[in-house]
Design an enzyme around this catalytic site. Structure first.
Site, PDB file in Angstrom:
ATOM      1  N   PHE A 110       0.649  -1.485  -0.046  1.00  0.00           N
ATOM      2  CA  PHE A 110       0.051  -0.096   0.252  1.00  0.00           C
ATOM      3  C   PHE A 110       1.104   1.220  -0.103  1.00  0.00           C
ATOM      4  O   PHE A 110       1.817   1.288   1.109  1.00  0.00           O
ATOM      5  CB  PHE A 110      -1.301   0.472   1.214  1.00  0.00           C
ATOM      6  CG  PHE A 110      -1.962   0.908   1.380  1.00  0.00           C
ATOM      7  CD1 PHE A 110      -2.597   1.542   0.416  1.00  0.00           C
ATOM      8  CD2 PHE A 110      -1.636   1.986   2.496  1.00  0.00           C
ATOM      9  CE1 PHE A 110      -3.953   2.274   0.429  1.00  0.00           C
ATOM     10  CE2 PHE A 110      -2.932   3.341   2.497  1.00  0.00           C
ATOM     11  CZ  PHE A 110      -3.793   3.367   0.881  1.00  0.00           C
ATOM     12  N   GLY A 111       0.688   2.108  -1.296  1.00  0.00           N
ATOM     13  CA  GLY A 111       1.759   3.500  -1.511  1.00  0.00           C
ATOM     14  C   GLY A 111      -0.106   4.561  -0.434  1.00  0.00           C
ATOM     15  O   GLY A 111      -0.485   4.613  -1.130  1.00  0.00           O
ATOM     16  N   TYR A 112       0.638   4.872  -0.115  1.00  0.00           N
ATOM     17  CA  TYR A 112       0.167   6.214   0.735  1.00  0.00           C
ATOM     18  C   TYR A 112       0.665   7.386   0.970  1.00  0.00           C
ATOM     19  O   TYR A 112      -0.202   8.891   1.174  1.00  0.00           O
ATOM     20  CB  TYR A 112      -0.646   6.116   1.962  1.00  0.00           C
ATOM     21  CG  TYR A 112       0.187   5.574   3.203  1.00  0.00           C
ATOM     22  CD1 TYR A 112       0.850   5.049   3.224  1.00  0.00           C
ATOM     23  CD2 TYR A 112       0.516   7.045   4.061  1.00  0.00           C
ATOM     24  CE1 TYR A 112       1.908   4.631   4.382  1.00  0.00           C
ATOM     25  CE2 TYR A 112       1.898   6.883   5.252  1.00  0.00           C
ATOM     26  CZ  TYR A 112       2.121   5.590   5.438  1.00  0.00           C
ATOM     27  OH  TYR A 112       3.350   5.042   6.197  1.00  0.00           O
ATOM     28  N   GLY A 113       2.551   7.472   0.947  1.00  0.00           N
ATOM     29  CA  GLY A 113       2.709   8.996   0.085  1.00  0.00           C
ATOM     30  C   GLY A 113       3.340   9.215  -0.878  1.00  0.00           C
ATOM     31  O   GLY A 113       2.752   8.802  -1.733  1.00  0.00           O
ATOM     32  N   SER A 114       4.791   9.520  -0.530  1.00  0.00           N
ATOM     33  CA  SER A 114       5.745   9.408  -1.833  1.00  0.00           C
ATOM     34  C   SER A 114       4.899   8.276  -3.222  1.00  0.00           C
ATOM     35  O   SER A 114       5.652   8.364  -4.421  1.00  0.00           O
ATOM     36  CB  SER A 114       7.077   9.348  -1.926  1.00  0.00           C
ATOM     37  OG  SER A 114       7.586   8.529  -1.465  1.00  0.00           O
TER      38      SER A 114
ATOM     39  N   GLU B 116      13.064   4.017   2.460  1.00  0.00           N
ATOM     40  CA  GLU B 116      12.382   4.810   3.848  1.00  0.00           C
ATOM     41  C   GLU B 116      13.182   4.169   4.796  1.00  0.00           C
ATOM     42  O   GLU B 116      12.652   3.715   6.009  1.00  0.00           O
ATOM     43  CB  GLU B 116      11.089   3.841   3.769  1.00  0.00           C
ATOM     44  CG  GLU B 116       9.995   3.790   2.363  1.00  0.00           C
ATOM     45  CD  GLU B 116       9.709   5.368   1.975  1.00  0.00           C
ATOM     46  OE1 GLU B 116      10.674   6.206   2.478  1.00  0.00           O
ATOM     47  OE2 GLU B 116       9.881   6.189   0.979  1.00  0.00           O
TER      48      GLU B 116
HETATM   49  C1  BEZ Z   1       4.707   5.465   1.324  1.00  0.00           C
HETATM   50  O1  BEZ Z   1       3.508   5.135   0.883  1.00  0.00           O
HETATM   51  O2  BEZ Z   1       4.723   6.063   0.057  1.00  0.00           O
HETATM   52  C2  BEZ Z   1       5.351   5.145   1.859  1.00  0.00           C
HETATM   53  C3  BEZ Z   1       5.381   5.620   2.944  1.00  0.00           C
HETATM   54  C4  BEZ Z   1       6.364   5.287   4.243  1.00  0.00           C
HETATM   55  C5  BEZ Z   1       7.118   4.021   3.721  1.00  0.00           C
HETATM   56  C6  BEZ Z   1       7.250   3.759   2.700  1.00  0.00           C
HETATM   57  C7  BEZ Z   1       6.238   4.379   1.764  1.00  0.00           C
END
Ligand code: BEZ
Length: 186
Positions: free
Chosen positions: A4-8, A85
């Protein structure tokens, strides 16, 4: 493996994927509580990137993207994400609710997500939005300005799902835009 991606990860995928599916997870909120001493800041002036916090409201949702990764690519992807990360995130399993029209079967399924350990040295919970906005507006790191990370994330979430309710994200976007524009005025 599904991730699941929720940031970059919503807009920057630098690893091989089989499928990308839009949807959400429940019972969490997205927060800019993880310090970024390299990518979006510096050790003495860490920027802020997102993590997930368990919410007391089980109806809270976080919109994002699920990536399917082929078996043969999993080790390489996990290694590269562990490096990308590296400052304090841990892998957890959550339930993902797909909404994407590209997927016929909308049955929820479990996937992996990276969440910051609140005990990691860069974790910085901060209830005051103005303080967070001021930090984001002035930090930059090897991946660029912290504000760019925030603006790209807000744009990506809006594009993915115009109905997304994420006041923390969109209020910060508005506040940082105000600060940046005020700085640009002569
Ligand atoms: C993301 O979803 O982009 C993410 C957030 C934190 C750590 C790794 C990926």
């Amino acid at each position: 493996m599904w991730l699941f991606g929720y940031g970059s990860l919503i807009w920057k995928v630098d690893f091989p994927i089989r499928r990308r599916v839009v949807g959400y997870i429940k019972g969490y909120v997205r927060r800019f509580y993880q310090g970024s001493p390299e990518h979006r800041g510096a050790p003495l002036k860490p920027g802020r990137v997102v993590t997930l916090l368990p919410s007391s409201n089980c109806e809270d949702v976080v919109w994002g993207v699920a990536y399917e990764i082929r078996k043969e690519d999993v080790a390489g992807v996990v290694d590269s994400l562990d490096v990308r990360e590296k400052s304090g995130y841990e892998k957890k399993t959550v339930t993902f609710y797909p909404t994407d029209d590209s997927i016929e079967d909308k049955t929820p399924f479990d996937l992996t997500v990276y969440i910051a350990d609140p005990k990691n040295e860069w974790y910085r919970e901060e209830p005051d939005m103005k303080t967070i906005a001021a930090e984001i507006a002035e930090c930059r790191g090897m991946s660029g300005p912290n504000a760019e990370y925030l603006f790209k994330l807000a744009d990506a979430v809006r594009q993915m799902t115009p109905q997304a309710c994420d006041p923390h994200l969109f209020e910060l976007e508005a506040e940082v835009k105000r600060i940046v524009e005020a700085k640009q005025k002569p």
